[in-house]
Design an enzyme around this catalytic site. Sequence first.
Site, PDB file in Angstrom:
ATOM      1  CG  ASP A  10      -7.407  -4.464  -2.573  1.00 21.24           C
ATOM      2  OD1 ASP A  10      -7.768  -5.532  -3.101  1.00 21.24           O
ATOM      3  OD2 ASP A  10      -7.896  -4.045  -1.516  1.00 21.24           O
ATOM      4  CG  ASP A  37      -2.092  -0.998   0.988  1.00 17.87           C
ATOM      5  OD1 ASP A  37      -2.530  -1.151  -0.166  1.00 17.87           O
ATOM      6  OD2 ASP A  37      -2.529  -1.630   1.960  1.00 17.87           O
TER       7      ASP A  37
END
Length: 406
Positions: free
Chosen positions: A192, A134
């Site tokens: 993601d 992330d």
Amino acid sequence: MWWTVIVDENVIFVVMRHFALILAAFAALSCGPRPQEETMTQLAERVFRLASRQTIYMDSLLSARQQAPDAVLCPRTFQGDSLVTSDIGWWCSGFYPGVLWQVYEYSGDETFKALAVKHTRPLEALLGRETDHDIGFQLMSSFGRMARDTGDPSCGSILRAGARTLAARFVPEAGVLRSWNGSRWTIPVIIDNMMNLELLMDYGDREVAEKHALTTARNHFREDGTTFHLVDYDYDGAILGRQTVQGYADNSAWARGQAWALYGYAMMARKEREAGNAALAKTFYDIAAKLEGWILPRLPEDGVPYWDFSQTDYRDASAGAIIASALLDLHALRNGGPDDPALKTAEKILRTLASPDYLSEPGTNGGFLLRHSVGSLPGNSEVDVPLTYADYYFLEALLAFPENGR
Ligand code: GLY
């Protein structure tokens, strides 16, 4: 006779008046522009006006919470009448600075530039920590926007360092970037992760990003064009399992997962197009377009999806906002006309999100813009709450909407 003429004139007048009323009613009911409808430019103005109030309000709530002058708090959600915060390590730490950058982009008001810098700078500390995939979300929404909006040269070195950290997660034998650290999986890759590739495409090793996107294209997708959430790989690239951890069931279509895939492949297609790689651009575009073809007929009437396409309980405004932004990217990629269903659907989603059903009143909701998002329903975490990334992609889509092109 004189009275016959008067009666006749009255009759003609009454008939004509009724005829005119019938015509007006017919015109109002039939197609054609609805003059009273807010234009998308007006809608964006209204939302950005609210965003400028809400972001300042959120900053004041964060300051009031701060225990020490150098403590860094990031907004996460608003629950039980209270702002829930996180440390910079939380995957969403870049979105509030990103919202501030977008308010600055829209308004040009230096107040928001100063606030955006204030909330962006602390994220540099991520470079000295153990991070996960992330880092792409965290740095691109904060320093990535700062680099574009200010040209500040310090941003480039921070983003390049972040891209090297992300590329170091690549497992060449499996052809993927590992998503999560120490976990019950061997090499877990979640859909993601497609979003994090933008950091590599702009500031790092593009070849690693392309390999990851191609491996994901082979292994994450179902026959119908939808995607699993997680694929677990062995070190030789063998697939150990496929799951949908944040969705209703392994075989269901978790809405935000579909949104990340749609956005991620549209973004990759755009980067390849810009670099003149037509073949890869087409490969990535086709994946997004197939998924688009699955999503559009399955959205509810108002456009905002439920948290999982198999469910009808909680809406997920974040998935709606991400899908709207991705659809506008696809619309631009194909040079779509005004009747492109992607454009129409993006508009419908944005109009719904900008309605009182979703949009906050000023000075409420912890300074968030949107209500009704879902973080992880199976994890019983952040269900039907505001979330920073819903606001971020909502504003991004409004900035990208053709009428508001700046
Ligand atoms: N990237 C984590 C999520 O979408 O919940």
